[in-house]
Motif scaffolding. Structure first.
Motif, short mmCIF file in Angstrom:
data_model
loop_
_atom_site.label_atom_id
_atom_site.label_comp_id
_atom_site.label_asym_id
_atom_site.label_seq_id
_atom_site.Cartn_x
_atom_site.Cartn_y
_atom_site.Cartn_z
N SER A 181 49.25 -12.43 36.92
CA SER A 181 50.29 -13.32 36.42
C SER A 181 50.82 -14.11 37.61
CB SER A 181 51.41 -12.50 35.76
OG SER A 181 52.02 -11.64 36.72
N HIS A 182 51.90 -14.84 37.42
CA HIS A 182 52.47 -15.69 38.46
C HIS A 182 52.88 -14.86 39.67
CE1 HIS A 182 54.34 -19.39 39.83
NE2 HIS A 182 55.46 -18.74 40.09
N GLY A 183 52.34 -15.19 40.84
CA GLY A 183 52.66 -14.46 42.06
C GLY A 183 51.99 -13.12 42.18
N GLY A 184 51.05 -12.81 41.30
CA GLY A 184 50.43 -11.49 41.29
C GLY A 184 49.60 -11.18 42.51
N TRP A 185 49.24 -12.19 43.31
CA TRP A 185 48.48 -11.96 44.54
C TRP A 185 49.20 -11.00 45.48
CZ3 TRP A 185 50.46 -12.76 49.35
CH2 TRP A 185 51.67 -13.46 49.41
N ALA A 186 50.54 -10.94 45.38
CA ALA A 186 51.34 -10.14 46.31
C ALA A 186 51.50 -8.70 45.87
CB ALA A 186 52.73 -10.77 46.49
N GLY A 187 51.03 -8.35 44.66
CA GLY A 187 51.18 -6.99 44.16
C GLY A 187 49.89 -6.21 44.28
N THR A 188 49.81 -5.13 43.50
CA THR A 188 48.59 -4.32 43.53
C THR A 188 47.48 -4.99 42.73
OG1 THR A 188 49.32 -3.04 41.61
CG2 THR A 188 49.86 -2.17 43.80
N GLY A 189 47.84 -5.61 41.60
CA GLY A 189 46.84 -6.32 40.81
C GLY A 189 45.81 -5.43 40.15
N ASP A 190 46.15 -4.17 39.91
CA ASP A 190 45.19 -3.29 39.24
C ASP A 190 45.26 -3.39 37.73
OD1 ASP A 190 47.67 -2.14 39.03
OD2 ASP A 190 47.00 -0.12 39.52
N SER A 191 46.30 -4.03 37.21
CA SER A 191 46.43 -4.18 35.76
C SER A 191 47.37 -5.32 35.45
CB SER A 191 46.95 -2.88 35.13
OG SER A 191 48.27 -2.61 35.59
N LEU A 192 47.32 -5.76 34.19
CA LEU A 192 48.28 -6.72 33.67
C LEU A 192 48.53 -6.33 32.22
CD1 LEU A 192 50.01 -9.22 34.12
CD2 LEU A 192 48.07 -10.63 33.43
N GLY A 193 49.76 -5.91 31.93
CA GLY A 193 50.01 -5.35 30.62
C GLY A 193 49.09 -4.16 30.39
N PRO A 194 48.43 -4.09 29.24
CA PRO A 194 47.55 -2.95 28.96
C PRO A 194 46.14 -3.12 29.54
CG PRO A 194 47.62 -4.37 27.06
CD PRO A 194 48.56 -4.98 28.08
N ILE A 195 45.86 -4.26 30.17
CA ILE A 195 44.51 -4.55 30.66
C ILE A 195 44.38 -4.08 32.10
CG2 ILE A 195 42.76 -6.32 30.95
CD1 ILE A 195 43.77 -5.90 28.05
N ARG A 196 43.37 -3.24 32.36
CA ARG A 196 43.14 -2.71 33.70
C ARG A 196 41.86 -3.30 34.29
NH1 ARG A 196 46.49 0.89 35.41
NH2 ARG A 196 47.90 1.92 33.97
N PHE A 197 41.86 -3.47 35.62
CA PHE A 197 40.76 -4.16 36.28
C PHE A 197 39.93 -3.26 37.20
CE2 PHE A 197 44.23 -7.33 35.68
CZ PHE A 197 43.63 -7.99 34.63
N GLN A 198 40.12 -1.97 37.13
CA GLN A 198 39.30 -0.98 37.83
C GLN A 198 39.39 -1.06 39.35
OE1 GLN A 198 35.26 -0.75 36.26
NE2 GLN A 198 35.89 -1.68 34.34
N SER A 199 40.34 -1.83 39.88
CA SER A 199 40.50 -1.89 41.33
C SER A 199 41.86 -2.51 41.66
CB SER A 199 39.38 -2.71 41.98
OG SER A 199 39.46 -4.07 41.57
N ASP A 200 42.28 -2.34 42.90
CA ASP A 200 43.52 -2.93 43.40
C ASP A 200 43.19 -4.34 43.86
OD1 ASP A 200 45.74 -3.71 44.83
OD2 ASP A 200 46.06 -1.76 45.77
#
Length: 638
Positions: free
Chosen positions: A334-353
């Motif tokens: 989401s907006h500014g998400g580059w600065a976080g962990t980024g392993d998920s957004l809402g219920p969607i998971r991306f299998q990595s940080d």
């Protein structure tokens, strides 16, 4: 009498002990000097004079022992002091957010400056102050202020190597982009993150000509005080009720007194993409001069605020980039998400940080290579983008017309069909589907109750990945769906909505959603069974079907073309998944309601202007509605 006796006795006791009454000392020292020997940094507050004499307030965090260190510079309207004092600590990394803590560990000096007229900086604040030109007849702008500040930094920070990189997210990303106009020679790298590049064309304020009312919260908090403003009050728990009762956008403005704010007045006075907005479009301003600063444009696939800016700026500047200075990175954020962990957004998971991976493998190496003395070139691809669905990072030579193996991008039309079907085969028989769009009952853009943007319980940051099932079976939403895919289908670029439609009104909106439908039963995560994940969604205001600068009424009842780009995607539809398209005519209260009657300025639409309309969307050989998909080969190298 007893009280008098006690007082006399006390006086006699003091006299007997030889103690004289005296004035107590001030408990607060005239000047307290803390002992900071254990601190691993030096925090400096400075006021830097600009070329017109106005002083801008800046905070420097210099690691102790720093020598020959590069400077990372950010300009912000959001309080430099707060950004550099997150906690009281002897350790510099505790003063800032996690992402900038990584920069400090990487050996950077941090400099954060309040923009003109905000917090500690003097001068007058102008929200998104235009660059010097037709809208700004002064001799200062954000470009000159960045230049003057960088000049000061090179002369007054002896611990530095004289190299400066500018960074920033959102508004601060716009500040980084503006610093690239006539840049200071010491500016050696830039990383505009989710930047505001064109607020009418697809960033904060307008999408496809439809006005985003969510911005009123921001302008109230940002433009009513030099410091932090208040939250904009409500008279209902659900924003759907609040804005519907207000009538038009101007009705809401007047109910809160927001017309006292200059930027709110500007939005009202310039509803079309006129000379006012065109003069501020950074994607047309930046390419006018040869790029000299290596730049990493950073975007997010589900950016709920500035979806347009990063990719648009990269595509514009990369067209004439003989020195290969322009780079693009897009993550599943989401907006500014580059600065976080980024392993998920809402219920969607991306299998990595994904956030940490991006900072450690792309952002910091990019900055190091251009800012650190004697650093070797970084192994950074021109484009680094996360592919959702497969959940892998890709290294691409350009965006969006190629993939990692150099294969050409191909546009494939996915046609609307009778019976709610979708197919890559064009329709062979005449047909159309219709729905009634009622402005009195607009379609919500997320599940109700809808909380204000910044309120407790708001799902603003994740609504772009919300399950679309609550809307797919509404009678005022058309839904089309493929059969389950047997092979993966990869997209990289901006899908194009290409509709042929007719309306009984003289104006109207068209919202198109491209959706990945998960299998009915999903072993990997059972609660996502049947989930309808939005991949790209956007809106077109019908009056702008021919020109964003010249609105025209729609000819009632006539089948007309409505063609517009959806946001960029980099996604694989996996086998077993379906592709879905939804079409509707309102998205409330994110966007103001279209009265469906042509009026000169929709901001001022009157109650009688809002009328039901019947919309017909055609799927026929000569009137084939479709979504053009930017298809690429699957299996691109990481």
């Amino acid at each position: 009498m007893k009280l008098v006796a006690l007082v006399l006795a006390g006086t006699a006791l003091v006299s007997t002990l030889g103690v004289s009454a005296q004035t107590l000392p001030n408990g607060i020292p005239a000047k307290f000097a803390p002992v900071t020997a254990t601190f691993d940094y030096d925090r400096r507050e400075v006021d830097v004079k600009m070329r017109d004499g106005v002083a801008l307030h800046m905070i420097l965090i210099v690691p102790k022992g720093a020598h020959d260190a590069p400077i990372l510079f950010e300009r912000t309207p959001y309080n430099a002091d707060n950004a550099t004092s997150k906690q009281d600590s002897a350790h510099a990394v505790m003063l800032v957010g996690p992402a900038f803590a990584e920069m400090l560990r990487a050996g950077y000096i941090l400099a954060v400056e309040d923009v003109r007229g905000k917090y500690g900086s003097k001068g007058e604040y102008v929200n998104e102050r235009p660059l010097i030109g037709p809208l700004n007849g002064s001799k200062v702008d954000h470009s000159t202020d960045a230049f003057d500040t960088i000049d000061w930094l090179t002369k007054h920070v002896p611990e530095s190597n004289g190299r400066v990189g500018i960074v920033g997210t959102s508004y601060d990303g716009m500040m980084a982009a503006m610093a690239l106009v006539h840049p200071h020679p010491a500016l050696k790298a830039a990383a505009p993150m989710n930047p505001v590049i064109n607020t009418w064309m697809g960033d904060d304020d307008f999408h496809g000509g439809a006005f985003r009312m969510a911005g009123y919260d921001y302008y109230f908090s940002q433009d009513t005080k030099r410091g932090s403003g208040d939250n904009l009050w409500r008279d209902a728990y659900d924003d759907y009720d609040t804005f519907l009762r207000a009538g038009s956008a101007s009705g809401f403005v007047k109910s809160r007194g927001l017309d006292q704010i200059q930027v709110v007045k500007d939005l009202h006075d310039h509803p079309d993409y006129d000379a006012y907005w065109q003069a501020q479009a950074l994607e047309t301003i930046l390419p006018r001069e040869k790029a000299t600063v290596p730049t990493l444009w950073i975007g997010s696939l589900w950016d709920q605020e500035d979806m347009y800016g990063a990719a648009a700026a990269y595509e514009a500047t990369a067209k004439n980039d003989p020195d290969h200075l322009e780079h693009l990175a897009i993550g599943p954020w989401s907006h500014g998400g580059w600065a976080g962990t980024g392993d998920s957004l809402g219920p969607i998971r991306f299998q990595s940080d994904t956030g940490t991976w991006f900072r450690q493998h792309v952002l910091i190496p990019f900055l190091d290579s251009h800012l650190k003395t004697g650093a070797a070139p970084a192994d950074i691809a021109p484009v680094t983008v996360f592919q959702t669905g497969s959940d892998v990072w890709q290294r691409l030579p350009t965006w969006p017309s190629a993939c990692a193996q150099g294969c050409a991008q191909a546009s494939r039309k996915l046609y609307l069909q009778a019976g709610g079907a979708l197919s890559f085969t064009a329709p062979t028989t005449d047909g159309a589907d219709e729905y009634v769009s009622d402005p009195a009952k607009p379609i919500p853009y997320r599940l109700r109750p809808i909380r204000p943007t910044y309120a407790t319980g708001s799902t603003w940051r994740q609504w772009l990945v919300d399950d679309q099932r609550p809307f797919s079976d509404r009678t005022d939403v058309l839904t089309y769906e493929t059969e389950p895919l047997t092979t993966p289908l990869a997209l990289a670029g901006a899908p194009i909505a290409d509709l042929v439609a007719a309306t009984t009104g003289t104006d109207g909106d068209f919202v198109v959603k491209l959706i990945d439908v998960y299998p009915d039963e999903y072993f990997e995560k059972p609660d996502l069974g049947g989930y309808q994940l939005p991949i790209a969604m956007d809106i077109l205001r019908g009056r702008y079907r021919e020109s964003f600068s010249t609105p025209k009424p729609i000819t009632s009842g006539a089948p007309l073309g409505y063609r517009f780009a959806l946001p960029n995607v980099n996604h694989v539809f996996l086998p077993g998944h379906r592709i879905m398209v939804q079409i509707q005519s309102s998205w409330f209260p994110l966007y103001d309601r279209n009265p469906q009657t042509f009026v000169p300025n929709i901001f001022d639409a009157k109650p009688g202007d809002y009328r039901k309309a019947t919309i017909r969307v055609f799927h026929a050989p000569a009137q084939a509605s479709a979504i053009e998909l930017p298809v690429v080969a699957t299996g691109a190298a990481q």
